[in-house]
Design an enzyme around this catalytic site. Structure first.
Site, PDB file in Angstrom:
ATOM      1  N   ASP A  19      -3.435  -1.431   2.086  1.00  0.00           N
ATOM      2  CA  ASP A  19      -3.866  -0.183   2.726  1.00  0.00           C
ATOM      3  C   ASP A  19      -2.701   0.794   2.901  1.00  0.00           C
ATOM      4  O   ASP A  19      -1.673   0.472   3.490  1.00  0.00           O
ATOM      5  CB  ASP A  19      -4.462  -0.527   4.094  1.00  0.00           C
ATOM      6  CG  ASP A  19      -5.228   0.622   4.714  1.00  0.00           C
ATOM      7  OD1 ASP A  19      -4.646   1.719   4.828  1.00  0.00           O
ATOM      8  OD2 ASP A  19      -6.397   0.428   5.089  1.00  0.00           O
ATOM      9  N   SER A  60      -6.884   5.038   2.487  1.00  0.00           N
ATOM     10  CA  SER A  60      -7.830   4.065   3.017  1.00  0.00           C
ATOM     11  C   SER A  60      -9.262   4.640   2.985  1.00  0.00           C
ATOM     12  O   SER A  60      -9.744   5.032   1.941  1.00  0.00           O
ATOM     13  CB  SER A  60      -7.411   3.643   4.428  1.00  0.00           C
ATOM     14  OG  SER A  60      -8.089   2.478   4.827  1.00  0.00           O
TER      15      SER A  60
END
Length: 299
Positions: free
Chosen positions: A155, A41
């Site tokens: 993510d 991320s």
């Protein structure tokens, strides 16, 4: 620590990940050589940019980023799989950093994403750098997923907020990991109060998101259904944080790094990127303390 070459693992956690920049600054000052980077991320963003040799440019950009600038970078998606496409942000970063293939970076780099179809981690260590970063930062609800090689990627923090396991393949003896879900610091004002959406708040990042969400979702909330003080954004953000923190504890118990740098999870809200200066400083200070504690334990 005798070995100055390390594998650096940068975890997920939204704007708290600006602390990664401070960690890298400390490591550079102490003449540690980063032999490889694994990022998830925001960790993939900071780590990928560092591997591409443009961390100073990213720091300057972040330090000058205001909430109004962030709103301008939002390219809202009218689909239902995410509020923001993210193309504007990636294009802005590419403009001054330049896109490269991961294979051409000076430092081996791996971005971690999650395949929503197979429910498995995906380690991206080849292909376009920013395509890998964009996949890794696809925060559910906010950013639309990325379709790559027949996979629908979101993510990486959904499955592995502190992805230490991929670092083992890089072959370095020392692994340094940054966890953005550390124990809350009681001296920091609670992130919930800082980021709550107030009805009379000036038009800004969170109000923009809140208004957009309200317009596209048919709300059927009953009286008393929502807890006082928590808006729709707060609930989603807190739920994702809780999930990531629980997973991170399990992963860190299974794969213990040589040095663990922990950033308090109440340091700032997920989207408070306007707090770059204090988060970068916190990353530097926390890295310094972690290495000092490690040195004392070794003596």
């Amino acid at each position: 620590m005798k070995d100055k070459t390390i594998s650096l693992v940068l975890g997920s956690g939204g704007a708290r990940g600006l602390a990664h920049i401070g960690v890298i600054k400390y490591l550079s000052e102490q003449q540690y050589k980063i032999g490889s980077i694994v990022g998830c991320s925001i960790g993939a963003l900071v780590g990928g940019v560092y591997a591409g040799g443009k961390i100073d440019e990213l720091e300057e950009w972040m330090l000058n980023l205001k909430k109004t600038d962030m709103v301008k970078l939002m390219d809202f998606s009218w689909g239902m799989n995410g509020f923001i496409k993210g193309d504007k942000v990636i294009s802005e970063l590419e403009a001054f950093i330049g896109n490269k293939d991961i294979e051409d970076l000076d430092i081996p780099f791996t971005a971690i994403a999650a395949d929503i179809k197979t429910e498995k981690e995906v380690w991206i260590c080849s292909g376009g750098l920013f395509e890998a970063i964009r996949a890794s930062v696809s925060l559910p609800l906010f950013l639309t997923p990325v379709s790559k090689d027949g996979k629908l990627l979101i993510d990486g923090g959904v499955l592995n907020p502190v992805p230490i396991a991929p670092a083992f393949k890089d072959g370095f003896d020392t692994i340094v990991a940054v966890n953005l879900g550390g124990v809350p610091d009681p001296d920091i004002h609670t992130a919930e109060k800082q980021r709550s959406i107030q009805p009379n708040q000036d038009e800004g990042l969170f109000r923009k998101i809140s208004t957009y969400v309200s317009n596209i979702i048919d709300s059927k909330k009953k009286d008393g259904e929502e807890e006082e003080g928590y808006g729709m954004y707060d609930i989603a953000d807190r739920a994702f944080d809780i999930m990531q923190n629980a997973i991170a504890r399990q992963k860190l118990a299974a794969y213990t790094p040589d040095v663990l740098i922990e950033i308090p999870r109440n340091a700032c809200g997920t989207l408070e990127f306007d707090k770059a200066e204090e988060m970068i400083k916190m990353g530097y200070d926390k890295a310094k303390k972690a290495f000092s504690d490690k040195s004392e334990q070794s003596n």
